[in-house]
Design an enzyme around this catalytic site. Structure first.
Site, PDB file in Angstrom:
ATOM      1  N   TYR A 188      19.958 -37.171  35.075  1.00 47.71           N
ATOM      2  CA  TYR A 188      20.007 -37.585  33.667  1.00 47.71           C
ATOM      3  C   TYR A 188      18.648 -38.044  33.133  1.00 47.71           C
ATOM      4  O   TYR A 188      18.386 -37.971  31.951  1.00 47.71           O
ATOM      5  CB  TYR A 188      21.012 -38.724  33.493  1.00 47.71           C
ATOM      6  CG  TYR A 188      22.435 -38.309  33.768  1.00 47.71           C
ATOM      7  CD1 TYR A 188      23.245 -37.832  32.751  1.00 47.71           C
ATOM      8  CD2 TYR A 188      22.968 -38.384  35.052  1.00 47.71           C
ATOM      9  CE1 TYR A 188      24.546 -37.442  32.995  1.00 47.71           C
ATOM     10  CE2 TYR A 188      24.276 -38.000  35.306  1.00 47.71           C
ATOM     11  CZ  TYR A 188      25.065 -37.525  34.274  1.00 47.71           C
ATOM     12  OH  TYR A 188      26.355 -37.138  34.524  1.00 47.71           O
ATOM     13  N   ASP A 220      14.864 -30.773  43.252  1.00 49.95           N
ATOM     14  CA  ASP A 220      16.115 -31.473  43.522  1.00 49.95           C
ATOM     15  C   ASP A 220      16.639 -31.013  44.872  1.00 49.95           C
ATOM     16  O   ASP A 220      16.587 -29.821  45.184  1.00 49.95           O
ATOM     17  CB  ASP A 220      17.154 -31.206  42.426  1.00 49.95           C
ATOM     18  CG  ASP A 220      18.188 -32.320  42.371  1.00 49.95           C
ATOM     19  OD1 ASP A 220      18.174 -33.101  41.399  1.00 49.95           O
ATOM     20  OD2 ASP A 220      18.999 -32.430  43.317  1.00 49.95           O
ATOM     21  N   LYS A 273      12.588 -54.358  33.865  1.00 53.94           N
ATOM     22  CA  LYS A 273      13.677 -53.386  33.728  1.00 53.94           C
ATOM     23  C   LYS A 273      15.030 -54.029  34.073  1.00 53.94           C
ATOM     24  O   LYS A 273      16.037 -53.850  33.383  1.00 53.94           O
ATOM     25  CB  LYS A 273      13.398 -52.195  34.644  1.00 53.94           C
ATOM     26  CG  LYS A 273      14.575 -51.292  34.895  1.00 53.94           C
ATOM     27  CD  LYS A 273      14.924 -50.478  33.688  1.00 53.94           C
ATOM     28  CE  LYS A 273      16.228 -49.757  33.881  1.00 53.94           C
ATOM     29  NZ  LYS A 273      16.512 -48.769  32.907  1.00 53.94           N
ATOM     30  N   HIS A 285      24.699 -65.205  11.384  1.00 56.32           N
ATOM     31  CA  HIS A 285      23.602 -66.143  11.633  1.00 56.32           C
ATOM     32  C   HIS A 285      22.364 -65.324  12.006  1.00 56.32           C
ATOM     33  O   HIS A 285      22.468 -64.386  12.816  1.00 56.32           O
ATOM     34  CB  HIS A 285      23.980 -67.086  12.779  1.00 56.32           C
ATOM     35  CG  HIS A 285      22.995 -68.196  12.990  1.00 56.32           C
ATOM     36  ND1 HIS A 285      21.744 -67.965  13.506  1.00 56.32           N
ATOM     37  CD2 HIS A 285      23.075 -69.516  12.742  1.00 56.32           C
ATOM     38  CE1 HIS A 285      21.085 -69.113  13.576  1.00 56.32           C
ATOM     39  NE2 HIS A 285      21.877 -70.072  13.114  1.00 56.32           N
ATOM     40  N   ARG A 301      19.980 -65.702  13.935  1.00 57.40           N
ATOM     41  CA  ARG A 301      19.512 -65.680  15.329  1.00 57.40           C
ATOM     42  C   ARG A 301      20.654 -65.506  16.330  1.00 57.40           C
ATOM     43  O   ARG A 301      20.525 -65.866  17.489  1.00 57.40           O
ATOM     44  CB  ARG A 301      18.719 -66.968  15.623  1.00 57.40           C
ATOM     45  CG  ARG A 301      17.354 -66.985  14.962  1.00 57.40           C
ATOM     46  CD  ARG A 301      16.598 -68.279  15.186  1.00 57.40           C
ATOM     47  NE  ARG A 301      17.251 -69.415  14.567  1.00 57.40           N
ATOM     48  CZ  ARG A 301      17.194 -69.707  13.260  1.00 57.40           C
ATOM     49  NH1 ARG A 301      16.504 -68.936  12.461  1.00 57.40           N
ATOM     50  NH2 ARG A 301      17.824 -70.755  12.770  1.00 57.40           N
ATOM     51  N   GLY A 348      30.631 -49.963  32.214  1.00 58.74           N
ATOM     52  CA  GLY A 348      30.417 -48.887  33.174  1.00 58.74           C
ATOM     53  C   GLY A 348      29.014 -48.341  33.057  1.00 58.74           C
ATOM     54  O   GLY A 348      28.127 -48.951  32.459  1.00 58.74           O
ATOM     55  N   CYS A 397      23.821 -48.119  35.086  1.00 60.50           N
ATOM     56  CA  CYS A 397      22.709 -49.058  34.920  1.00 60.50           C
ATOM     57  C   CYS A 397      23.202 -50.477  34.768  1.00 60.50           C
ATOM     58  O   CYS A 397      22.924 -51.343  35.594  1.00 60.50           O
ATOM     59  CB  CYS A 397      21.909 -48.652  33.687  1.00 60.50           C
ATOM     60  SG  CYS A 397      21.476 -46.928  33.734  1.00 60.50           S
ATOM     61  N   TYR A 407      32.558 -43.683  30.533  1.00 59.42           N
ATOM     62  CA  TYR A 407      32.235 -45.106  30.524  1.00 59.42           C
ATOM     63  C   TYR A 407      31.870 -45.623  29.139  1.00 59.42           C
ATOM     64  O   TYR A 407      31.914 -46.819  28.885  1.00 59.42           O
ATOM     65  CB  TYR A 407      31.163 -45.436  31.566  1.00 59.42           C
ATOM     66  CG  TYR A 407      29.713 -45.226  31.164  1.00 59.42           C
ATOM     67  CD1 TYR A 407      28.990 -46.221  30.511  1.00 59.42           C
ATOM     68  CD2 TYR A 407      29.050 -44.034  31.462  1.00 59.42           C
ATOM     69  CE1 TYR A 407      27.659 -46.043  30.177  1.00 59.42           C
ATOM     70  CE2 TYR A 407      27.726 -43.849  31.135  1.00 59.42           C
ATOM     71  CZ  TYR A 407      27.040 -44.858  30.490  1.00 59.42           C
ATOM     72  OH  TYR A 407      25.720 -44.669  30.142  1.00 59.42           O
TER      73      TYR A 407
HETATM   74  N1  SAJ Z   1      29.492 -51.981  26.252  1.00 61.05           N
HETATM   75  C1  SAJ Z   1      30.395 -52.948  25.817  1.00 61.05           C
HETATM   76  N2  SAJ Z   1      30.101 -53.667  24.701  1.00 61.05           N
HETATM   77  C2  SAJ Z   1      28.956 -53.463  23.995  1.00 61.05           C
HETATM   78  C3  SAJ Z   1      28.033 -52.485  24.433  1.00 61.05           C
HETATM   79  C4  SAJ Z   1      28.327 -51.760  25.573  1.00 61.05           C
HETATM   80  O1  SAJ Z   1      31.451 -53.167  26.430  1.00 61.05           O
HETATM   81  O2  SAJ Z   1      28.778 -54.139  22.977  1.00 61.05           O
HETATM   82  C5  SAJ Z   1      29.764 -51.202  27.461  1.00 61.05           C
HETATM   83  C6  SAJ Z   1      29.797 -49.692  27.229  1.00 61.05           C
HETATM   84  O3  SAJ Z   1      31.050 -49.280  26.775  1.00 61.05           O
HETATM   85  C7  SAJ Z   1      29.476 -49.183  28.617  1.00 61.05           C
HETATM   86  C8  SAJ Z   1      28.508 -50.239  29.177  1.00 61.05           C
HETATM   87  O4  SAJ Z   1      28.690 -51.373  28.362  1.00 61.05           O
HETATM   88  O5  SAJ Z   1      30.622 -49.156  29.429  1.00 61.05           O
HETATM   89  C9  SAJ Z   1      27.055 -49.826  29.188  1.00 61.05           C
HETATM   90  O6  SAJ Z   1      26.763 -49.020  28.048  1.00 61.05           O
HETATM   91  P1  SAJ Z   1      25.421 -49.197  27.202  1.00 61.05           P
HETATM   92  O7  SAJ Z   1      25.504 -48.246  26.101  1.00 61.05           O
HETATM   93  O8  SAJ Z   1      25.204 -50.618  26.887  1.00 61.05           O
HETATM   94  O9  SAJ Z   1      24.263 -48.838  28.257  1.00 61.05           O
HETATM   95  P2  SAJ Z   1      23.900 -47.606  29.238  1.00 61.05           P
HETATM   96  O10 SAJ Z   1      24.269 -48.029  30.643  1.00 61.05           O
HETATM   97  O11 SAJ Z   1      24.430 -46.309  28.748  1.00 61.05           O
HETATM   98  O12 SAJ Z   1      22.314 -47.609  29.115  1.00 61.05           O
HETATM   99  C10 SAJ Z   1      21.590 -48.805  29.425  1.00 61.05           C
HETATM  100  C11 SAJ Z   1      20.587 -49.080  28.309  1.00 61.05           C
HETATM  101  N3  SAJ Z   1      20.018 -50.410  28.493  1.00 61.05           N
HETATM  102  C12 SAJ Z   1      20.038 -51.316  27.481  1.00 61.05           C
HETATM  103  O13 SAJ Z   1      20.518 -51.118  26.410  1.00 61.05           O
HETATM  104  C13 SAJ Z   1      19.392 -52.632  27.791  1.00 61.05           C
HETATM  105  C14 SAJ Z   1      19.504 -48.015  28.349  1.00 61.05           C
HETATM  106  O14 SAJ Z   1      18.484 -48.313  27.414  1.00 61.05           O
HETATM  107  C15 SAJ Z   1      18.871 -47.937  29.739  1.00 61.05           C
HETATM  108  O15 SAJ Z   1      17.913 -46.900  29.816  1.00 61.05           O
HETATM  109  C16 SAJ Z   1      19.971 -47.599  30.707  1.00 61.05           C
HETATM  110  O16 SAJ Z   1      20.945 -48.650  30.664  1.00 61.05           O
HETATM  111  C17 SAJ Z   1      19.367 -47.487  32.093  1.00 61.05           C
HETATM  112  O17 SAJ Z   1      19.233 -46.352  32.576  1.00 61.05           O
HETATM  113  O18 SAJ Z   1      18.935 -48.493  32.667  1.00 61.05           O
END
Ligand code: SAJ
Length: 457
Positions: free
Chosen positions: A10, A30, A200, A238, A240, A251, A254, A309
């Site tokens: 990915y 790969d 990170k 708010h 902040r 899920g 990351c 996820y």
């Molecule tokens: N989720 C919630 N509530 C929210 C936001 C997300 O329950 O308000 C859940 C999503 O449904 C999902 C999980 O969190 O199951 C993670 O999804 P995500 O969209 O927050 O993140 P990822 O794992 O797809 O990607 C993250 C990102 N990191 C951040 O936003 C800090 C991305 O920028 C990174 O590159 C990626 O991890 C990574 O590869 O580390």
């Protein structure tokens, strides 16, 4: 410039294609023959918006192999999974990538690690293995440049987001910066490798903790008979405060994993592991809602809508749907699953009518946009009950079709459906007063939409 990219997943594949599209000669490596075969035939091993067009553009400068070859730059983008039993990172693939590079490493080469790793991994694990080439660090250059792109929006984020580049020394950092400058328009911030590793992990842990807080708020709000969606929308007024959205769990490869990389070597982790535990318990919470609503229904069947996820992608890695489905099955519910994007799951994936006909409870686990548009009139269910664990449905439309709608965090008292009687129990959204919540919570505020928030949080 010739660049050898190890790992065509990915992150590695889009990065390799972006580098090739911006003038580098790229060898993609790969170890999976199936990935190499797929790309050699001109196909992509997974889908991501814009990737097909990018592949067409980059193909003349891109080739694929199962083994690396000599290059100016080596870029490692292999998985660093978590061992679920020990909650410790598994660096097998990263170590092996370094070992594969070593025989080809020459003075003046640059090695970049993009994979997410525990702090100190570059110095303690990767660099020593590269030095087995006989070339010492300093004679070759090294930088950690963690990826920051979000699946489903990978290409715009890879090119537009700011980047952290942590080099072993000044010349490593500058050389890696020049490589990324070829396709990154965002700011590039320079630091050392260990700090980059830590940053990170902080980023993804911060998001996990914020989601855990939203999930805890959802449960606390329900105890108070309050709709958490409305409450979060108002709290976020708010300047902040910025609370994320509750849901059925976290899920992906990351956010559900990386916090453990921070915790694995420490005796001090409190908040990080508590947040993980809260998020991991959300499938249990959704199932508890289902259990209460379905009590008394004979041979109840649950339709899971969404096993990916997160919304609008087919990626099921670490999806909360796995735990929800397993728990539900262990309790004796018949499980049927549908996802418009996912291609594989532990349960067979069915089309929408097959997954829902005769069902007693539709559970929305993933925020796919397509689910927002679902027409409740099309469902031939046995019991008209829907649990919206993402707060994405048009609840008025569903209640108008006679469905009892229970939204995770809506603050309605948990009640059960009487078998054969699909009248709306108190505390759910009754059909005659669409969108209102029959509970002791204050009346909805007109500023907010019927699902308690303005657009998406
Ligand atoms: N989720 C919630 N509530 C929210 C936001 C997300 O329950 O308000 C859940 C999503 O449904 C999902 C999980 O969190 O199951 C993670 O999804 P995500 O969209 O927050 O993140 P990822 O794992 O797809 O990607 C993250 C990102 N990191 C951040 O936003 C800090 C991305 O920028 C990174 O590159 C990626 O991890 C990574 O590869 O580390």
């Amino acid at each position: 410039m010739k660049i050898c990219v190890l790992g065509l997943g990915y992150i590695g594949l889009p990065t390799a294609l972006l580098l090739a599209a911006h003038g580098a000669d790229v060898v993609g490596v790969d170890v999976k023959q199936s990935v190499v075969d797929c790309l050699s035939l001109g196909n992509l091993p997974f889908s991501e918006p814009g990737l097909e067009d990018l592949y067409d553009e980059a193909r003349c400068r891109f080739c694929v192999r199962t083994e690396p070859e000599g290059a100016d730059v080596f870029l490692i983008a292999v998985p660093t999974p978590l061992d679920p039993a020990t909650r410790v990172s598994n660096l097998t693939y990263a170590r092996s990538a370094a070992d594969m590079i070593a025989p080809h490493l020459r003075r003046g080469n640059l090695v970049i690690l993009e994979s997410t790793v525990p702090p100190g991994t570059s110095e303690r694990v990767i660099i020593p293995r590269l030095e087995k080439s006989g070339v010492s660090i300093g004679d070759f250059l090294y930088a950690h440049c963690p990826e920051r792109a979000i699946p489903g929006h990978t290409l715009p984020e890879m090119t537009g987001n700011s980047r952290i580049i942590g080099g072993y020394d000044r010349s490593s950092t500058d050389r890696a910066t020049a490589v990324y400058r070829t396709f990154v328009h965002g700011q590039i911030y320079q630091t050392d490798a260990r700090t980059a590793e830590f940053v990170k992990l902080m980023e993804n842990t911060c998001r996990d903790v914020n989601i855990a807080l939203a999930n805890e708020f959802a449960q606390l709000a329900e105890e108070c008979g309050i709709n958490v969606w409305e409450a979060i929308t108002l709290a976020n007024k708010h300047p902040r405060v910025s609370i994320l959205s509750p849901g059925p769990g976290v899920g992906g490869h990351c956010i559900a994993i990386d916090p453990w990389f921070l915790a694995e070597n420490s005796t001090r982790c409190r908040m990080v592991s508590t947040a993980r535990d809260i998020n991991d318990s959300m499938p249990n919470y959704v199932l508890r809602i289902a259990r209460n609503l379905l009590a008394g229904i004979r041979n109840p069947a649950i339709s899971i809508l969404g096993v990916a996820y997160k919304g609008n992608i087919g990626d099921t890695r670490e999806s909360p749907a796995f735990k929800f489905a397993q728990l539900a099955e262990n309790e004796g519910y018949a499980i049927r699953c549908h996802d418009p994007y996912a291609v594989e799951f532990v349960h067979p994936l069915m089309d929408l009518p097959e997954a829902t006909t005769g069902s007693d409870c539709i559970v929305i686990l993933t925020d796919h946009d397509r689910f927002r548009e679902l027409d409740p009139a099309m469902f031939q269910v046995r019991t008209k009950l829907v649990i919206d664990a993402r707060n994405i449905l048009d609840h008025e439309k569903w209640t108008n079709q006679g469905f009892a709608v229970r939204v995770l965090g809506d603050g309605s008292p948990v009640q059960q459906i009487v078998p054969g009687d699909i009248a709306v129990p108190g505390g759910l959204y009754p059909a005659d007063t669409p969108g209102s919540i029959v509970s002791s919570s204050p009346p909805p505020i007109s500023l907010l939409s019927q699902n308690g928030r303005e657009g998406f949080l």
